[in-house]
Design an enzyme around this catalytic site. Structure first.
Site, PDB file in Angstrom:
ATOM      1  N   TRP A 116       9.001   2.386   2.346  1.00  0.00           N
ATOM      2  CA  TRP A 116       9.026   2.586   0.887  1.00  0.00           C
ATOM      3  C   TRP A 116      10.223   3.374   0.406  1.00  0.00           C
ATOM      4  O   TRP A 116      10.812   3.048  -0.631  1.00  0.00           O
ATOM      5  CB  TRP A 116       7.700   3.173   0.388  1.00  0.00           C
ATOM      6  CG  TRP A 116       6.636   2.129   0.449  1.00  0.00           C
ATOM      7  CD1 TRP A 116       5.558   2.098   1.280  1.00  0.00           C
ATOM      8  CD2 TRP A 116       6.584   0.905  -0.316  1.00  0.00           C
ATOM      9  NE1 TRP A 116       4.839   0.937   1.083  1.00  0.00           N
ATOM     10  CE2 TRP A 116       5.445   0.186   0.114  1.00  0.00           C
ATOM     11  CE3 TRP A 116       7.385   0.340  -1.304  1.00  0.00           C
ATOM     12  CZ2 TRP A 116       5.088  -1.054  -0.426  1.00  0.00           C
ATOM     13  CZ3 TRP A 116       7.035  -0.894  -1.846  1.00  0.00           C
ATOM     14  CH2 TRP A 116       5.902  -1.575  -1.405  1.00  0.00           C
ATOM     15  N   ASP A 133       8.253  10.556  -4.448  1.00  0.00           N
ATOM     16  CA  ASP A 133       7.249   9.500  -4.532  1.00  0.00           C
ATOM     17  C   ASP A 133       6.029   9.976  -3.740  1.00  0.00           C
ATOM     18  O   ASP A 133       6.055  10.022  -2.516  1.00  0.00           O
ATOM     19  CB  ASP A 133       7.826   8.210  -3.933  1.00  0.00           C
ATOM     20  CG  ASP A 133       6.809   7.073  -3.879  1.00  0.00           C
ATOM     21  OD1 ASP A 133       5.633   7.281  -4.238  1.00  0.00           O
ATOM     22  OD2 ASP A 133       7.206   5.966  -3.471  1.00  0.00           O
ATOM     23  N   LYS A 174      -4.094   4.511  -4.569  1.00  0.00           N
ATOM     24  CA  LYS A 174      -4.463   5.116  -3.294  1.00  0.00           C
ATOM     25  C   LYS A 174      -5.562   6.152  -3.542  1.00  0.00           C
ATOM     26  O   LYS A 174      -6.717   5.911  -3.302  1.00  0.00           O
ATOM     27  CB  LYS A 174      -3.258   5.812  -2.650  1.00  0.00           C
ATOM     28  CG  LYS A 174      -2.404   5.000  -1.728  1.00  0.00           C
ATOM     29  CD  LYS A 174      -1.711   3.863  -2.299  1.00  0.00           C
ATOM     30  CE  LYS A 174      -0.655   3.354  -1.337  1.00  0.00           C
ATOM     31  NZ  LYS A 174      -0.197   2.038  -1.656  1.00  0.00           N
TER      32      LYS A 174
HETATM   33  N1  PMP Z   1       5.752   3.928  -2.713  1.00  0.00           N
HETATM   34  C1  PMP Z   1       4.802   4.062  -1.772  1.00  0.00           C
HETATM   35  C2  PMP Z   1       4.755   5.320  -0.966  1.00  0.00           C
HETATM   36  C3  PMP Z   1       3.883   3.030  -1.561  1.00  0.00           C
HETATM   37  O1  PMP Z   1       2.930   3.169  -0.629  1.00  0.00           O
HETATM   38  C4  PMP Z   1       3.963   1.847  -2.341  1.00  0.00           C
HETATM   39  C5  PMP Z   1       2.997   0.690  -2.195  1.00  0.00           C
HETATM   40  N2  PMP Z   1       2.032   0.780  -1.304  1.00  0.00           N
HETATM   41  C6  PMP Z   1       4.971   1.763  -3.310  1.00  0.00           C
HETATM   42  C7  PMP Z   1       5.845   2.823  -3.466  1.00  0.00           C
HETATM   43  C8  PMP Z   1       5.079   0.554  -4.222  1.00  0.00           C
HETATM   44  O2  PMP Z   1       4.114   0.690  -5.177  1.00  0.00           O
HETATM   45  P1  PMP Z   1       3.802  -0.352  -6.351  1.00  0.00           P
HETATM   46  O3  PMP Z   1       3.241  -1.564  -5.704  1.00  0.00           O
HETATM   47  O4  PMP Z   1       2.827   0.373  -7.224  1.00  0.00           O
HETATM   48  O5  PMP Z   1       5.090  -0.619  -7.051  1.00  0.00           O
END
Ligand code: PMP
Length: 362
Positions: A102, A172, A196
């Site tokens: 991520w 994040d 989450k």
């Molecule tokens: N950051 C993290 C730490 C994630 O775990 C995720 C998706 N699991 C994301 C970003 C992307 O998130 P989204 O699908 O809400 O854009």
């Protein structure tokens, strides 16, 4: 059959929250309408937003210098909105940590807006560990430092704050937000999508310090400009009423049923200890992916001795009611996500299953 939800996200929600959500879909008593059909301009929703914000402020002990926003677009949109605000048209360099899947997705979006220095990358070590402070050449003149507190895919979690307090720390926290207390005042911007620890997909909480808005560029698209969301109190356009209401219920659950973030952290630690304990006591049958000091309390990622055994484990686990255990599509293996709503009993049941499976197979 247990039907326990170990999904990495959207993940388990507290049963009490699911029950109340179900009632609200039928009818929210204060509004006399279904949750799915209430205007975002209603007094009822204004109160929902105000209480959700107040609860988050209380849980994190946030000072009044921070704005709390409920935005669309997931964590992924924040990969763009942050450099749009802090890097566009600037000469300074943003520093990024590349610690897994991520954080790696955030970097190219920042590079569209300005200079980015990747301070450390775990690519060479297969993203099995996090950097030490000595490995991070953070500089005082960086525009900001961006990192991911919990790498959901690899199961790596920072158990300290990297970076310097004189550089804007941008994090994040999608997969560990409200999993335990944090020193919120040491962050310039925190973002976390809901799916989450916080609620269903559809809303992302952004907490940003007011000083970040100084010198904001004037050429941003309206929906991508935090100032518009602040001015409109998260109702710049139609917000996800349903998702925000569930976030409110989860924050109430955290405050009233759990008693805040310190007890939540204790429960999360106990669940993680159970699962990592089962891995460590398995004589190498279960192989944890992450370096022990960087292990995530939210996503326990491991393998068995062969892909065939991984597959058999997953098949039997699903048949026994343990859902959501397959690892991320980029890695395979097993990932047990033990977010706030996953109970200690559920983690203990999975440990039992792991013990039993190992006895039969080794
Ligand atoms: N950051 C993290 C730490 C994630 O775990 C995720 C998706 N699991 C994301 C970003 C992307 O998130 P989204 O699908 O809400 O854009």
């Amino acid at each position: 059959m247990n039907n326990l939800n170990f999904s990495a996200g959207p993940g388990a929600l507290p049963q009490a929250v699911l029950d109340e959500t179900q009632r609200a879909i039928a009818m929210v008593p204060e509004a006399g309408l279904s949750l799915l059909g209430i205007s975002h301009r209603s007094d009822w929703f204004a109160a929902v937003l105000a209480e959700a914000e107040a609860n988050i402020r209380r849980l994190l002990d946030l000072s009044a210098d921070y704005h709390v926003l409920f935005l669309h677009g997931g964590a992924t949109l924040q990969f763009s909105m942050i450099p749009l605000l802090l890097l566009r048209g600037r000469t300074r360099t943003a520093e990024y940590l590349h610690t897994g899947y991520w954080s790696g997705k955030a970097i190219p979006e920042a590079q569209r807006e300005g200079a980015v220095r990747v301070l450390w990358s775990g690519a060479d070590s297969g993203f099995t560990r996090l950097p030490t402070d000595a490995e991070l050449p953070c500089t005082a003149d960086a525009a900001y430092l961006h990192y991911v507190s919990n790498e959901t895919v690899e199961g790596l979690q920072f158990h300290r704050l990297p970076g310097r307090d004189d550089v804007a720390r941008v994090c994040d926290m999608s997969s560990d937000f409200l999993g335990g207390p944090i020193d919120a005042g040491r962050f310039a911007l925190i973002y976390a999508h809901a799916q989450k620890n916080l609620g269903p997909a559809g809303v992302t909480v952004v907490i940003l310090h007011q000083d970040l808005l100084r010198d904001a560029p004037d050429d941003l698209h309206a929906l991508l400009d935090y100032r518009n969301h602040i001015a409109a109190q998260s109702i710049f356009n139609t917000p996800p009423v349903f998702a925000i209401y569930v976030v409110l219920l989860v924050t109430r659950w955290l405050l009233r049923d759990i008693g805040g973030l310190a007890p939540m952290a204790q429960i999360n630690r106990a669940k993680a200890d159970l699962l990592y304990g089962a891995i460590d006591a398995s004589d190498g049958f279960y192989r944890g992916r992450a370096n022990a000091t960087d292990r995530s309390l939210m996503n326990v990622v491991f393998n068995l001795p062969s892909p065939a055994l991984d597959a058999e484990f997953l098949e039997r686990a699903a048949a026994a009611g343990f859902h959501g255990l397959p690892g991320h599509r980029s890695l395979g293996g097993i990932r047990a996500s033990i977010y706030n709503a996953l109970t200690l009993d559920a983690a203990a049941a999975l440990c039992e299953f792991m013990l039993d499976f190992r006895r039969r197979r080794s």
